[in-house]
Write a protein that holds these residues in place. Structure first.
Motif, short mmCIF file in Angstrom:
data_model
loop_
_atom_site.label_atom_id
_atom_site.label_comp_id
_atom_site.label_asym_id
_atom_site.label_seq_id
_atom_site.Cartn_x
_atom_site.Cartn_y
_atom_site.Cartn_z
N ASP A 64 41.61 -8.39 11.64
CA ASP A 64 42.29 -7.53 12.61
C ASP A 64 41.69 -7.68 14.01
O ASP A 64 41.52 -6.72 14.75
CB ASP A 64 42.24 -6.07 12.17
N THR A 150 46.69 -8.74 14.00
CA THR A 150 47.24 -7.63 14.76
C THR A 150 48.47 -8.01 15.57
O THR A 150 48.71 -9.18 15.87
CB THR A 150 46.19 -7.06 15.75
N ASP A 166 47.62 -2.08 20.44
CA ASP A 166 47.33 -3.05 19.38
C ASP A 166 47.36 -2.33 18.03
O ASP A 166 46.77 -1.25 17.90
CB ASP A 166 45.95 -3.67 19.61
N ALA A 168 47.41 -3.00 13.53
CA ALA A 168 47.00 -3.96 12.51
C ALA A 168 48.15 -4.40 11.60
O ALA A 168 48.24 -4.00 10.44
CB ALA A 168 45.87 -3.36 11.66
#
Length: 271
Positions: A64, A150, A166, A168
């Motif tokens: 991630d 991500t 952002d 995941a």
């Protein structure tokens, strides 16, 4: 936006994966290191900001967008830098790096330590969509960078980043769905994902994951006057995924011919 010029620049960088362009012994070189969830990529540009060399390796040392295997990440980065130094006949000294939007100071420092451990001084730290815009040159719109781990986005207004986010969901989730659906290993699914002849068959299988990516973007731009979305990142290489995102978001979606190399090139341009 002139995608022809962008695609030409990316094509030159693609060519540098196998072929090294000669550089002068004292010429300033610009280096970008992209520590991705699926790949670590190192790009070298000459003083005219033209691609001269590129090296990459599949790696599962980042999750991630964050370093989870420091020693592994440092070892691979050092190996790629050494390979490029040998190809160019030059020592590489400085590099820029990028991280997902909203990355904390501690995790940024870890990214820096990885690259410094490979013998490079870190001169600049960017967020990934902003790095991509060094290539795209977008004045207004949204850049969405979908990597292995991500979905990151940057909203630009008059050439300035006004909002970043952002979440995941990325290419790793696509690979896991393919692994489960076809009952194959993660590595086999990762390879399957890249087979162009199978992508028309693959897209319906992973459509829910791509729709999720689209819904992430939609949730972050719902109260904004956005006219267009631009996709970059390795996951966006999946053929026609931009059509799924466009349907989900309801705004025109564009992507360059090879979205995978846009961010690494943009990082190097900011060295």
């Amino acid at each position: 936006m002139d995608f022809t010029a962008i695609d030409q620049q990316i094509s030159e960088l693609e060519n540098c994966i196998e072929n090294t362009v000669p550089v002068g012994p004292d010429e300033e070189l610009l280096v970008g290191v992209d520590l991705g969830t699926a790949y670590i990529v190192v790009v070298v540009l000459n003083s005219r900001k033209e691609p001269v060399a590129c090296a990459m390796e599949f790696a599962r040392v980042i999750k991630d967008g964050l370093v989870v295997d420091y020693m592994g990440a440092t070892r691979i980065t050092r190996k790629l830098v050494g390979e490029l130094e040998e190809r160019l006949g030059r020592k590489l000294e400085r590099a820029a790096i990028a991280v997902p939007p909203g990355t904390g100071k501690k995790d940024i420092t870890t990214h820096q330590y990885v690259v410094e451990g490979a013998g490079l001084e870190v001169t600049n730290v960017l967020d990934e969509p902003t790095a991509a815009n060094a290539v795209l040159g977008l004045e207004n719109g949204v850049i969405v960078d979908i990597g292995g781990g991500t979905t990151g986005l940057s909203v630009l207004e008059n050439g300035e980043v006004t909002y970043v986010a952002d979440e995941a969901t990325g290419g790793t989730h696509v690979t896991l769905v393919l692994s489960g659906n076809y009952k194959i290993s993660f590595e086999e699914a990762e390879d399957l994902k890249k087979v162009k002849e199978r992508q028309a068959e693959i897209l319906p299988v992973v459509r829910p994951v791509v729709q999720k990516m689209g819904s992430i973007v939609k949730s972050h731009i719902k109260d904004r006057d956005i006219s267009a979305i631009y996709l970059v990142g390795g996951t966006c290489c999946l053929k026609d995924m931009e059509k799924v995102v466009e349907k989900e978001v309801g705004i025109p979606v564009y992507k360059p011919a090879n979205p995978f190399l846009v961010t690494p090139l943009g990082i190097a341009l900011n060295c």
